[in-house]
Motif scaffolding. Sequence first.
Motif, PDB file in Angstrom:
ATOM      1  N   ARG A 142       0.828  -1.207   0.000  1.00 36.67           N
ATOM      2  CA  ARG A 142       0.000   0.000   0.000  1.00 36.67           C
ATOM      3  C   ARG A 142       0.864   1.259   0.000  1.00 36.67           C
ATOM      4  O   ARG A 142       0.534   2.253  -0.656  1.00 36.67           O
ATOM      5  CB  ARG A 142      -0.935  -0.005   1.214  1.00 36.67           C
ATOM      6  CG  ARG A 142      -1.932  -1.145   1.233  1.00 36.67           C
ATOM      7  CD  ARG A 142      -2.907  -1.057   0.058  1.00 36.67           C
ATOM      8  NE  ARG A 142      -3.839   0.051   0.222  1.00 36.67           N
ATOM      9  CZ  ARG A 142      -4.110   0.964  -0.714  1.00 36.67           C
ATOM     10  NH1 ARG A 142      -3.506   0.912  -1.885  1.00 36.67           N
ATOM     11  NH2 ARG A 142      -4.979   1.921  -0.483  1.00 36.67           N
ATOM     12  N   ASP A 175       2.107   1.693  -3.479  1.00 35.01           N
ATOM     13  CA  ASP A 175       1.019   2.218  -4.314  1.00 35.01           C
ATOM     14  C   ASP A 175       0.950   3.738  -4.217  1.00 35.01           C
ATOM     15  O   ASP A 175       0.836   4.445  -5.224  1.00 35.01           O
ATOM     16  CB  ASP A 175      -0.328   1.630  -3.881  1.00 35.01           C
ATOM     17  CG  ASP A 175      -0.545   0.208  -4.371  1.00 35.01           C
ATOM     18  OD1 ASP A 175       0.195  -0.237  -5.269  1.00 35.01           O
ATOM     19  OD2 ASP A 175      -1.464  -0.457  -3.853  1.00 35.01           O
ATOM     20  N   HIS A 201       1.270  -3.910  -6.246  1.00 30.58           N
ATOM     21  CA  HIS A 201       0.362  -4.957  -6.691  1.00 30.58           C
ATOM     22  C   HIS A 201       1.015  -6.330  -6.594  1.00 30.58           C
ATOM     23  O   HIS A 201       0.352  -7.337  -6.320  1.00 30.58           O
ATOM     24  CB  HIS A 201      -0.077  -4.684  -8.126  1.00 30.58           C
ATOM     25  CG  HIS A 201      -1.068  -5.675  -8.657  1.00 30.58           C
ATOM     26  ND1 HIS A 201      -2.413  -5.592  -8.398  1.00 30.58           N
ATOM     27  CD2 HIS A 201      -0.908  -6.789  -9.406  1.00 30.58           C
ATOM     28  CE1 HIS A 201      -3.043  -6.596  -8.988  1.00 30.58           C
ATOM     29  NE2 HIS A 201      -2.152  -7.340  -9.602  1.00 30.58           N
ATOM     30  N   ARG A 213      -4.939  -7.696  -4.648  1.00 32.71           N
ATOM     31  CA  ARG A 213      -5.893  -6.631  -4.391  1.00 32.71           C
ATOM     32  C   ARG A 213      -7.281  -7.243  -4.169  1.00 32.71           C
ATOM     33  O   ARG A 213      -7.545  -8.385  -4.533  1.00 32.71           O
ATOM     34  CB  ARG A 213      -5.922  -5.651  -5.561  1.00 32.71           C
ATOM     35  CG  ARG A 213      -4.583  -4.964  -5.811  1.00 32.71           C
ATOM     36  CD  ARG A 213      -4.721  -3.909  -6.881  1.00 32.71           C
ATOM     37  NE  ARG A 213      -3.414  -3.372  -7.259  1.00 32.71           N
ATOM     38  CZ  ARG A 213      -2.769  -2.442  -6.586  1.00 32.71           C
ATOM     39  NH1 ARG A 213      -3.290  -1.936  -5.498  1.00 32.71           N
ATOM     40  NH2 ARG A 213      -1.582  -2.017  -6.991  1.00 32.71           N
ATOM     41  N   TRP A 214      -8.151  -6.436  -3.590  1.00 33.65           N
ATOM     42  CA  TRP A 214      -9.526  -6.881  -3.371  1.00 33.65           C
ATOM     43  C   TRP A 214     -10.155  -7.284  -4.711  1.00 33.65           C
ATOM     44  O   TRP A 214     -10.068  -6.554  -5.690  1.00 33.65           O
ATOM     45  CB  TRP A 214     -10.344  -5.772  -2.737  1.00 33.65           C
ATOM     46  CG  TRP A 214     -11.791  -6.143  -2.526  1.00 33.65           C
ATOM     47  CD1 TRP A 214     -12.864  -5.725  -3.258  1.00 33.65           C
ATOM     48  CD2 TRP A 214     -12.302  -7.024  -1.524  1.00 33.65           C
ATOM     49  NE1 TRP A 214     -14.019  -6.280  -2.766  1.00 33.65           N
ATOM     50  CE2 TRP A 214     -13.707  -7.088  -1.707  1.00 33.65           C
ATOM     51  CE3 TRP A 214     -11.709  -7.756  -0.496  1.00 33.65           C
ATOM     52  CZ2 TRP A 214     -14.525  -7.864  -0.889  1.00 33.65           C
ATOM     53  CZ3 TRP A 214     -12.537  -8.531   0.321  1.00 33.65           C
ATOM     54  CH2 TRP A 214     -13.930  -8.569   0.108  1.00 33.65           C
ATOM     55  N   ASP A 260      -9.114  -9.895  -6.414  1.00 29.08           N
ATOM     56  CA  ASP A 260      -8.181 -10.805  -7.069  1.00 29.08           C
ATOM     57  C   ASP A 260      -8.114 -12.149  -6.377  1.00 29.08           C
ATOM     58  O   ASP A 260      -7.586 -13.113  -6.942  1.00 29.08           O
ATOM     59  CB  ASP A 260      -6.770 -10.200  -7.105  1.00 29.08           C
ATOM     60  CG  ASP A 260      -6.683  -9.006  -8.028  1.00 29.08           C
ATOM     61  OD1 ASP A 260      -7.611  -8.823  -8.821  1.00 29.08           O
ATOM     62  OD2 ASP A 260      -5.684  -8.261  -7.952  1.00 29.08           O
TER      63      ASP A 260
END
Length: 222
Positions: free
Chosen positions: A198, A201, A210, A215-216, A218
Amino acid sequence: MAESFLAQSAVDESAAPPPVTVAWTGASGIDYGLRLLQCLAQGGCTVHLLLSDAARAVAECETGWRLPAAPAALQALLAEQLAFAEERLRVYAADEWTAPLASGSSAPRRMVICPCTVGTLAAVAGSHSNTLLERAADVVLKERGQLIVVPRETPLSTTHLEHMLTLSRLGAVVLPAAPGFYHRPQRVEELIDFIVGRVLDHLGMVGMGHSLAPRWGDTPPG
C-alpha cells in the motif's frame, strides 16, 4: 533479520523513479521499514535514510540485527545486504543539518516514516524540527510534497488521533500498520507485504505494490 528481507534483485537502471526519504523510528514493526527499503532498492529508487536511536533498539529487539550508529557503516551494510548501488543509498545522522533533506531547495519531495511512533507523529504535526528526521518531514509538508506516515500503536488516545487529523489536513497520508486478511495470509511476511504494498502504491511505484499482495477482488472465493 529474516532471510526474506535480504534477498537481492536486479535493478532496471533505465526506469529509476524519483528519490524518496525513508525514516525509521522506534515503533514496533521495524520489519515494515526493512521490507520497504528492500523493495525500493529492487525498484531502482534512490533513498535517503534517517533513523532514530530508538529504531536501532527496536531493530535489535525484533530482528536481532545491530544497526551501526555511524551513518557510513550503516550505509555500507545496507547497500551490501539489499543490493543497493552505492550512489543510490545515503544514510544521515540525526543532527546532520547540512544534509539536503533540511532544505526545500534540495530535499526529495517524497518521504515515508515507517514505522512511525506517536511521538514522531506529534513532533511532525507540530513542526518541531528538533532532529533532521523531523525537519525533513516538515520540509516535505511545507513544499507541498508527499508525506506518508505508518503509525504502529494501539489503542490510540484522543491526542494521537488529533495529531493524525492535523497531518491529514496538512496533506499527509496516514497509513496505519493494519494489514487486511482477505487474501488469507499464511505467514507474517504476507502481512508485512500488505502494508508495504500500500505504501508503494501511494508512492506511485507502478506494479510493485500490486506484486506484493493481491488486491480486493483478485482473491478467488471458496
